[in-house]
Write a protein that holds these residues in place. Structure first.
Motif, PDB file in Angstrom:
ATOM      1  N   PRO A  25      26.841  45.015  48.400  1.00 45.55           N
ATOM      2  CA  PRO A  25      26.631  44.004  49.443  1.00 45.55           C
ATOM      3  C   PRO A  25      27.784  42.842  49.976  1.00 45.55           C
ATOM      4  N   LEU A  26      27.760  42.391  48.579  1.00 49.67           N
ATOM      5  CA  LEU A  26      29.243  41.521  48.012  1.00 49.67           C
ATOM      6  C   LEU A  26      30.279  42.228  48.058  1.00 49.67           C
ATOM      7  N   ALA A  27      30.690  43.671  47.424  1.00 41.68           N
ATOM      8  CA  ALA A  27      32.038  43.910  47.579  1.00 41.68           C
ATOM      9  C   ALA A  27      32.337  44.474  49.033  1.00 41.68           C
ATOM     10  N   SER A  28      31.344  44.999  49.680  1.00 44.99           N
ATOM     11  CA  SER A  28      31.475  45.272  51.067  1.00 44.99           C
ATOM     12  C   SER A  28      32.937  44.200  51.877  1.00 44.99           C
ATOM     13  N   ALA A  29      31.798  42.999  51.755  1.00 41.54           N
ATOM     14  CA  ALA A  29      31.879  41.466  52.251  1.00 41.54           C
ATOM     15  C   ALA A  29      33.814  41.582  51.517  1.00 41.54           C
ATOM     16  N   VAL A  30      34.267  41.716  50.821  1.00 39.12           N
ATOM     17  CA  VAL A  30      35.166  41.456  50.357  1.00 39.12           C
ATOM     18  C   VAL A  30      36.357  42.411  50.748  1.00 39.12           C
ATOM     19  N   VAL A  31      36.067  43.577  50.891  1.00 38.50           N
ATOM     20  CA  VAL A  31      36.510  44.606  51.668  1.00 38.50           C
ATOM     21  C   VAL A  31      36.500  44.230  52.664  1.00 38.50           C
ATOM     22  N   PHE A  32      35.592  43.501  53.855  1.00 38.13           N
ATOM     23  CA  PHE A  32      36.172  43.706  55.233  1.00 38.13           C
ATOM     24  C   PHE A  32      37.312  42.680  55.391  1.00 38.13           C
ATOM     25  N   THR A  33      37.256  41.390  54.096  1.00 36.48           N
ATOM     26  CA  THR A  33      38.073  40.464  54.942  1.00 36.48           C
ATOM     27  C   THR A  33      39.934  40.810  54.350  1.00 36.48           C
ATOM     28  N   THR A  86      45.456  45.439  46.551  1.00 28.85           N
ATOM     29  CA  THR A  86      46.502  43.667  47.285  1.00 28.85           C
ATOM     30  C   THR A  86      47.442  43.848  46.135  1.00 28.85           C
ATOM     31  N   GLY A  87      47.060  44.547  44.748  1.00 27.88           N
ATOM     32  CA  GLY A  87      47.465  44.047  43.668  1.00 27.88           C
ATOM     33  C   GLY A  87      47.074  42.948  43.002  1.00 27.88           C
ATOM     34  N   ASN A  88      45.583  42.736  43.129  1.00 32.85           N
ATOM     35  CA  ASN A  88      44.890  42.091  42.407  1.00 32.85           C
ATOM     36  C   ASN A  88      43.457  42.312  41.850  1.00 32.85           C
ATOM     37  N   SER A  89      43.020  42.048  40.579  1.00 33.19           N
ATOM     38  CA  SER A  89      41.686  42.530  40.366  1.00 33.19           C
ATOM     39  C   SER A  89      40.507  42.653  41.384  1.00 33.19           C
ATOM     40  N   PHE A  90      39.650  42.670  41.492  1.00 32.82           N
ATOM     41  CA  PHE A  90      38.757  43.072  42.115  1.00 32.82           C
ATOM     42  C   PHE A  90      37.784  41.092  41.650  1.00 32.82           C
ATOM     43  N   GLU A  91      37.740  40.652  40.758  1.00 29.62           N
ATOM     44  CA  GLU A  91      37.216  39.310  40.147  1.00 29.62           C
ATOM     45  C   GLU A  91      38.568  38.489  41.537  1.00 29.62           C
ATOM     46  N   THR A  92      39.012  38.671  40.974  1.00 25.79           N
ATOM     47  CA  THR A  92      40.716  38.111  41.451  1.00 25.79           C
ATOM     48  C   THR A  92      39.831  37.918  43.749  1.00 25.79           C
ATOM     49  N   LEU A  93      39.540  39.297  43.607  1.00 23.45           N
ATOM     50  CA  LEU A  93      39.824  39.037  45.102  1.00 23.45           C
ATOM     51  C   LEU A  93      37.869  38.853  45.811  1.00 23.45           C
ATOM     52  N   GLN A 144      36.663  36.329  44.644  1.00 17.18           N
ATOM     53  CA  GLN A 144      36.936  34.698  44.086  1.00 17.18           C
ATOM     54  C   GLN A 144      37.399  34.235  45.659  1.00 17.18           C
ATOM     55  N   GLU A 145      38.384  34.851  45.970  1.00 11.01           N
ATOM     56  CA  GLU A 145      39.645  33.936  46.965  1.00 11.01           C
ATOM     57  C   GLU A 145      38.500  34.728  47.970  1.00 11.01           C
ATOM     58  N   ASN A 146      38.146  35.690  48.503  1.00 10.44           N
ATOM     59  CA  ASN A 146      38.189  36.024  49.849  1.00 10.44           C
ATOM     60  C   ASN A 146      36.399  35.899  50.435  1.00 10.44           C
ATOM     61  N   LEU A 147      35.997  35.453  49.090  1.00 13.81           N
ATOM     62  CA  LEU A 147      33.815  35.317  49.743  1.00 13.81           C
ATOM     63  C   LEU A 147      33.592  34.157  48.595  1.00 13.81           C
ATOM     64  N   CYS A 148      33.869  34.008  47.165  1.00 14.47           N
ATOM     65  CA  CYS A 148      33.160  32.452  46.955  1.00 14.47           C
ATOM     66  C   CYS A 148      34.132  31.022  47.132  1.00 14.47           C
ATOM     67  N   ARG A 149      35.285  31.357  47.000  1.00 13.36           N
ATOM     68  CA  ARG A 149      35.387  30.270  46.953  1.00 13.36           C
ATOM     69  C   ARG A 149      35.616  29.682  48.213  1.00 13.36           C
ATOM     70  N   PRO A 150      35.548  30.370  50.283  1.00 11.25           N
ATOM     71  CA  PRO A 150      35.366  29.484  51.358  1.00 11.25           C
ATOM     72  C   PRO A 150      33.788  29.204  51.358  1.00 11.25           C
ATOM     73  N   LEU A 151      33.146  30.289  50.621  1.00 14.75           N
ATOM     74  CA  LEU A 151      31.346  30.134  50.803  1.00 14.75           C
ATOM     75  C   LEU A 151      31.010  28.656  49.869  1.00 14.75           C
ATOM     76  N   GLU A 152      32.167  28.014  48.690  1.00 15.82           N
ATOM     77  CA  GLU A 152      31.248  27.094  47.867  1.00 15.82           C
ATOM     78  C   GLU A 152      30.132  28.430  46.667  1.00 15.82           C
ATOM     79  N   MET A 153      30.640  29.773  47.071  1.00 15.59           N
ATOM     80  CA  MET A 153      29.453  30.572  45.484  1.00 15.59           C
ATOM     81  C   MET A 153      30.019  29.954  44.321  1.00 15.59           C
ATOM     82  N   LYS A 154      29.865  28.583  43.845  1.00 15.92           N
ATOM     83  CA  LYS A 154      30.494  28.620  42.604  1.00 15.92           C
ATOM     84  C   LYS A 154      29.740  29.321  41.435  1.00 15.92           C
TER      85      LYS A 154
END
Length: 289
Positions: free
Chosen positions: A118-126, A232-239, A241-251
């Motif tokens: 579900p987290l991966a899917s959320a990243v994809v939807f961003t 995107t040219g980015n790793s999925f880990e980067t995606l 962090q940038e699209n889900l974890c940082r905006p939601l403060e999932m540190k």
């Protein structure tokens, strides 16, 4: 809402049958890590009493996990119970590994296995919102080896779309349907890169025509992750962090806990499977699938 979240690392894969049927359904999953969230009916905004049924369930969960940890069935667990936006109870039990002496704490990271989908899917939807991907987009538009695929009997067919992969209808083989050693290696050898994983998956026939059947496929989600990387040219880990974890403060959320500087990680049960977090710097495959 009343929310109960459990992260548990089991040691012997044995569960007590003399328990509430609801709890049986939670703890008979047979997986190394269990992450369960129970949502109970919302309560009044003016007053937030805890219903007897929820209170009883909370007591049972804590009592059961305490017993399982003491007997060694569960190595350790985090139990977080909240009402609305307020945390009402947090309990940490046991240790982070079967043979270790590091106690589970509020900072311990747990592998959530396929709950990462579900987290991966959320990243994809961003990325869909950013118009970097489209649900109708064929996999082959970004991964050329999937422009055309073949079935097990050698029949050629089109590759799946992103929508079909996300819905587990892409025709990609399932790890629950007698996979070969190579098929399991593609999704469970965490020393591989995602590109190497996808290369192995591309060499496998599809189990069904894309879009025609539901089949739970970790390999299909590896293709989803690879599509996101190529778009995107980015790793999925980067995606992540940038699209889900940082905006939601999932540190404390990452595919690579060692790389994030975390040392307080639950390593899980005694198992023949490769444990990702035990690989240290050799961990290269994000558990997208």
């Amino acid at each position: 809402r009343q929310v109960i979240t459990i992260c548990a690392s089991d040691a012997r894969r044995r569960y007590n049958s003399g328990m509430n049927p609801t709890l049986q359904s939670l703890f008979r999953l047979g997986i190394t890590l269990i992450v369960t969230t129970l949502l109970v009916a919302p309560v009044s905004a003016k007053r937030r009493p805890t219903s007897p049924s929820v209170a009883n369930l909370r007591q049972q969960v804590v009592r059961f996990m305490t017993q399982e940890t003491r007997t060694g069935t569960s190595t350790g667990a985090q139990i977080l119970i909240a009402a609305g936006s307020r945390t009402t109870r947090a309990v940490c039990l046991g240790n982070t590994s079967p043979n270790g002496k590091t106690p589970v704490s509020n900072e311990t990271k747990f592998c959530i296995a396929s709950c990462s989908k579900p987290l991966a899917s959320a990243v994809v939807f961003t990325l869909l919102d950013q118009r970097k991907l489209s649900l109708s987009q064929p996999v082959g538009s970004l991964l050329p080896t999937f422009e055309s695929v073949t079935t097990r009997d050698g029949t050629p067919t089109r590759g799946p779309t992103l929508r079909e992969l996300l819905c587990q209808r892409g025709g990609i083989y399932s790890q629950s349907d007698r996979p070969t050693a190579t098929q399991m290696k593609a999704i469970r050898d965490f020393r591989l890169t995602l590109d190497q994983s996808v290369d192995l998956i591309s060499q496998q026939p599809v189990a069904s025509l894309p879009g025609t059947q539901y089949s739970y496929s970790g390999a299909g989600y590896c293709l989803v992750g690879s599509m996101a990387e190529k778009a995107t040219g980015n790793s999925f880990e980067t995606l992540l962090q940038e699209n889900l974890c940082r905006p939601l403060e999932m540190k404390n959320t990452t595919y690579f806990p060692k790389g994030a500087g975390g040392v307080d990680v639950a390593t899980g049960a005694r198992t023949k499977l490769m444990v990702p977090v035990s690989l240290g710097d050799q961990l290269r495959l994000p558990l997208i699938g």
